[in-house]
Motif scaffolding. Structure first.
Motif, PDB file in Angstrom:
ATOM      1  N   THR A  84       4.918  -6.728  -7.151  1.00 56.41           N
ATOM      2  CA  THR A  84       5.304  -5.462  -7.770  1.00 56.41           C
ATOM      3  C   THR A  84       6.812  -5.471  -7.948  1.00 56.41           C
ATOM      4  OG1 THR A  84       3.452  -4.303  -6.763  1.00 56.41           O
ATOM      5  CG2 THR A  84       5.290  -2.938  -7.489  1.00 56.41           C
ATOM      6  N   VAL A  85       7.244  -5.228  -9.165  1.00 53.30           N
ATOM      7  CA  VAL A  85       8.691  -5.125  -9.414  1.00 53.30           C
ATOM      8  C   VAL A  85       8.971  -3.676  -9.802  1.00 53.30           C
ATOM      9  CG1 VAL A  85       9.141  -7.521 -10.048  1.00 53.30           C
ATOM     10  CG2 VAL A  85       8.359  -5.953 -11.792  1.00 53.30           C
TER      11      VAL A  85
ATOM     12  N   ILE B 131      11.664  -6.093  -5.455  1.00 56.94           N
ATOM     13  CA  ILE B 131      10.510  -6.962  -5.711  1.00 56.94           C
ATOM     14  C   ILE B 131       9.707  -7.089  -4.422  1.00 56.94           C
ATOM     15  CG2 ILE B 131       9.813  -9.301  -6.405  1.00 56.94           C
ATOM     16  CD1 ILE B 131      12.782  -9.518  -7.574  1.00 56.94           C
ATOM     17  N   ALA B 132       8.422  -6.835  -4.487  1.00 51.79           N
ATOM     18  CA  ALA B 132       7.565  -7.030  -3.311  1.00 51.79           C
ATOM     19  C   ALA B 132       6.456  -7.987  -3.712  1.00 51.79           C
ATOM     20  CB  ALA B 132       6.989  -5.709  -2.849  1.00 51.79           C
ATOM     21  N   SER B 133       6.376  -9.099  -2.977  1.00 49.51           N
ATOM     22  CA  SER B 133       5.440 -10.148  -3.357  1.00 49.51           C
ATOM     23  C   SER B 133       4.561 -10.490  -2.165  1.00 49.51           C
ATOM     24  CB  SER B 133       6.267 -11.365  -3.792  1.00 49.51           C
ATOM     25  OG  SER B 133       5.474 -12.251  -4.494  1.00 49.51           O
ATOM     26  N   TYR B 134       3.299 -10.763  -2.444  1.00 49.93           N
ATOM     27  CA  TYR B 134       2.355 -11.029  -1.357  1.00 49.93           C
ATOM     28  C   TYR B 134       1.461 -12.193  -1.749  1.00 49.93           C
ATOM     29  CZ  TYR B 134      -1.708 -10.380   1.636  1.00 49.93           C
ATOM     30  OH  TYR B 134      -2.736 -10.600   2.503  1.00 49.93           O
ATOM     31  N   ASN B 135       1.388 -13.202  -0.891  1.00 48.84           N
ATOM     32  CA  ASN B 135       0.493 -14.343  -1.135  1.00 48.84           C
ATOM     33  C   ASN B 135      -0.771 -14.137  -0.310  1.00 48.84           C
ATOM     34  OD1 ASN B 135       2.323 -15.798  -2.718  1.00 48.84           O
ATOM     35  ND2 ASN B 135       3.224 -16.804  -0.931  1.00 48.84           N
TER      36      ASN B 135
ATOM     37  N   VAL C  94       8.340 -13.833 -12.724  1.00 54.73           N
ATOM     38  CA  VAL C  94       8.872 -13.870 -14.088  1.00 54.73           C
ATOM     39  C   VAL C  94       8.016 -13.004 -15.018  1.00 54.73           C
ATOM     40  CG1 VAL C  94       9.170 -15.412 -16.091  1.00 54.73           C
ATOM     41  CG2 VAL C  94      10.095 -16.047 -13.858  1.00 54.73           C
ATOM     42  N   PHE C  95       6.710 -13.096 -14.857  1.00 44.57           N
ATOM     43  CA  PHE C  95       5.814 -12.326 -15.720  1.00 44.57           C
ATOM     44  C   PHE C  95       6.001 -10.816 -15.492  1.00 44.57           C
ATOM     45  CE2 PHE C  95       1.762 -10.384 -16.909  1.00 44.57           C
ATOM     46  CZ  PHE C  95       1.622 -10.882 -18.192  1.00 44.57           C
ATOM     47  N   ALA C  96       6.060 -10.423 -14.213  1.00 43.65           N
ATOM     48  CA  ALA C  96       6.201  -8.998 -13.886  1.00 43.65           C
ATOM     49  C   ALA C  96       7.553  -8.466 -14.374  1.00 43.65           C
ATOM     50  CB  ALA C  96       6.048  -8.798 -12.377  1.00 43.65           C
ATOM     51  N   LEU C  97       8.624  -9.234 -14.159  1.00 37.44           N
ATOM     52  CA  LEU C  97       9.946  -8.799 -14.623  1.00 37.44           C
ATOM     53  C   LEU C  97       9.988  -8.672 -16.150  1.00 37.44           C
ATOM     54  CD1 LEU C  97      12.430 -10.903 -12.427  1.00 37.44           C
ATOM     55  CD2 LEU C  97      12.120  -8.420 -12.350  1.00 37.44           C
ATOM     56  N   ALA C  98       9.336  -9.626 -16.828  1.00 40.63           N
ATOM     57  CA  ALA C  98       9.322  -9.598 -18.294  1.00 40.63           C
ATOM     58  C   ALA C  98       8.609  -8.340 -18.798  1.00 40.63           C
ATOM     59  CB  ALA C  98       8.661 -10.848 -18.842  1.00 40.63           C
ATOM     60  N   LYS C  99       7.527  -7.962 -18.108  1.00 41.07           N
ATOM     61  CA  LYS C  99       6.802  -6.734 -18.495  1.00 41.07           C
ATOM     62  C   LYS C  99       7.675  -5.506 -18.228  1.00 41.07           C
ATOM     63  CE  LYS C  99       2.732  -7.890 -19.977  1.00 41.07           C
ATOM     64  NZ  LYS C  99       3.031  -8.279 -21.319  1.00 41.07           N
ATOM     65  N   LEU C 100       8.259  -5.465 -17.016  1.00 44.10           N
ATOM     66  CA  LEU C 100       9.089  -4.313 -16.645  1.00 44.10           C
ATOM     67  C   LEU C 100      10.229  -4.117 -17.644  1.00 44.10           C
ATOM     68  CD1 LEU C 100       9.690  -2.216 -14.255  1.00 44.10           C
ATOM     69  CD2 LEU C 100      11.382  -3.870 -13.490  1.00 44.10           C
ATOM     70  N   MET C 101      10.880  -5.230 -17.992  1.00 43.34           N
ATOM     71  CA  MET C 101      12.080  -5.147 -18.836  1.00 43.34           C
ATOM     72  C   MET C 101      11.759  -5.281 -20.325  1.00 43.34           C
ATOM     73  SD  MET C 101      14.884  -7.127 -16.544  1.00 43.34           S
ATOM     74  CE  MET C 101      15.065  -6.761 -14.804  1.00 43.34           C
TER      75      MET C 101
END
Ligand code: PMV
Length: 344
Positions: free
Chosen positions: A51-52, A112-116, A135-142
């Motif tokens: 989640t970004v 940024i919160a990331s969970y494996n 990268v995908f989440a940031l690209a969507k956010l921005m």
């Protein structure tokens, strides 16, 4: 108002190389010495969820991995953040009444919160899923309007293998010729429906973190192994073509033969490194013997094996029936007596 927060959540599966990437020709840009091919796993199994979020209330970029705060100061995170930020466009969330312009993105900080959902850094390609998802989440956010291949070239700057997780199915990372890395990116060879009989079984031999990171390992290999030079120039280019053909024709015999041979050559290259790198252990070797014997007795390959930078076996069964038999055989041969035994 300073109260708003905008968030995006993305989920990205990891990928397993069947023709391996090992060795960089440029360490900063992460440019490989050969092409590689991988298969992306189903999203519900080994994946990263990230989640970004962005808010004017955030005073710096921060990141948490599996609940623990980690530093974002490393060059890899910074490259990914910088590359996406430079492609940010206007965002207008009418419902929340939020307007962010291209200029605002330069000043706004992200959390940024990331969970494996699987062991991190145990040779199960956690960084591949992680950077692809980031990268995908940031690209969507921005609201960066890049296609998957362009995003793959950015994810590559986080971790080489991450570029292949932007697509499902079978994916090729083209090494590229450009010294700036613009043409070193991933393309999809076939989607996830193309060969859906295949079943991937991962035998976790040890969930401990690996002793030699792929970065250090690759550097030592590039500096010292003659076998790597032979592999990159003479072996992999031909093998890539054969693997593409095997995937296209769903030819399991060729697929298995190529994947197993390539995994073994990757580990041979590790052994050819000074000092030598050992990623597989006795259990890994026993699994290889078991599969080889089974394939030989069956007259045609039933299961392919491949090992990354760790002792865990990734086994690819030709269909569900074979996968069920495989699990039985593995359990019969390797009764886990205790946790200590498993982690040896
Ligand atoms: O992307 P890295 O630096 O974690 O390197 C991954 C290397 C292997 O997993 C061993 C092979 C591959 O192609 O994924």
């Amino acid at each position: 108002s300073q109260k708003w927060v905008l968030m995006v959540t993305a989920q990205t599966p990891t990928n397993i190389a069947v023709i391996k990437y090992w060795g960089k020709r440029d360490e900063t840009l992460i440019l490989p010495v050969n092409d590689s091919i991988s298969v992306t796993l189903d999203p519900e199994h080994l994946c990263t969820t990230t989640t970004v979020s962005v808010s004017p209330a955030f005073d710096q970029d921060r990141m948490w991995l599996n609940g623990k705060e980690i530093s974002l100061s490393g060059g890899r995170f910074q490259s990914c953040l910088r590359e996406i930020r430079s492609r940010a466009t206007d965002v207008h969330d009418k419902e929340k009444g939020i307007k962010i312009t291209k200029k605002d993105w330069e000043k706004l900080n992200v959390h940024i919160a990331s969970y494996n959902n699987f062991p991190t850094a145990a040779g199960l390609a956690s960084s591949a899923a992680g950077f692809a998802c980031l990268v995908f989440a940031l690209a969507k956010l921005m609201n960066a309007n890049e296609d998957h291949s362009q995003l793959s070239a950015i994810a590559r700057r986080g971790s080489g293998s991450a570029c292949r997780s932007l697509y499902g199915g079978f994916v090729k990372w083209i090494m590229g010729k450009d010294e700036k890395g613009t043409d070193s990116l991933a393309v999809q060879l076939a989607d996830e429906k193309h060969w859906d009989e295949l079943v991937i079984v991962i035998a976790v031999v040890s969930s401990q973190q690996k002793e030699t990171s792929s970065t250090t390992g690759m550097r030592d290999t590039v500096e010292t192994s003659l076998l790597l030079q032979h592999r990159a120039k003479e072996v992999v280019p031909k093998r890539i073509l054969k693997m593409e053909e095997a995937i296209k024709n769903r030819d399991f015999a060729s697929f298995a033969q190529l994947a197993c041979t390539d995994s073994n050559q990757f580990h041979a290259v590790c052994l050819d490194t000074c000092p030598p790198i050992f990623y597989m252990n006795d259990t890994s070797h026993r699994i290889i013997s078991l599969v080889e014997k089974w394939n030989c007795a069956a007259g045609t390959p039933q299961v392919a094996y491949t090992f990354d930078a760790g002792p865990n076996a990734v086994l690819i069964a030709r269909n569900r029936e074979t996968a069920a038999l495989l699990v039985q055989k593995l359990l019969f041969c390797f009764p886990p007596k205790s946790d200590a035994d498993l982690n040896r």
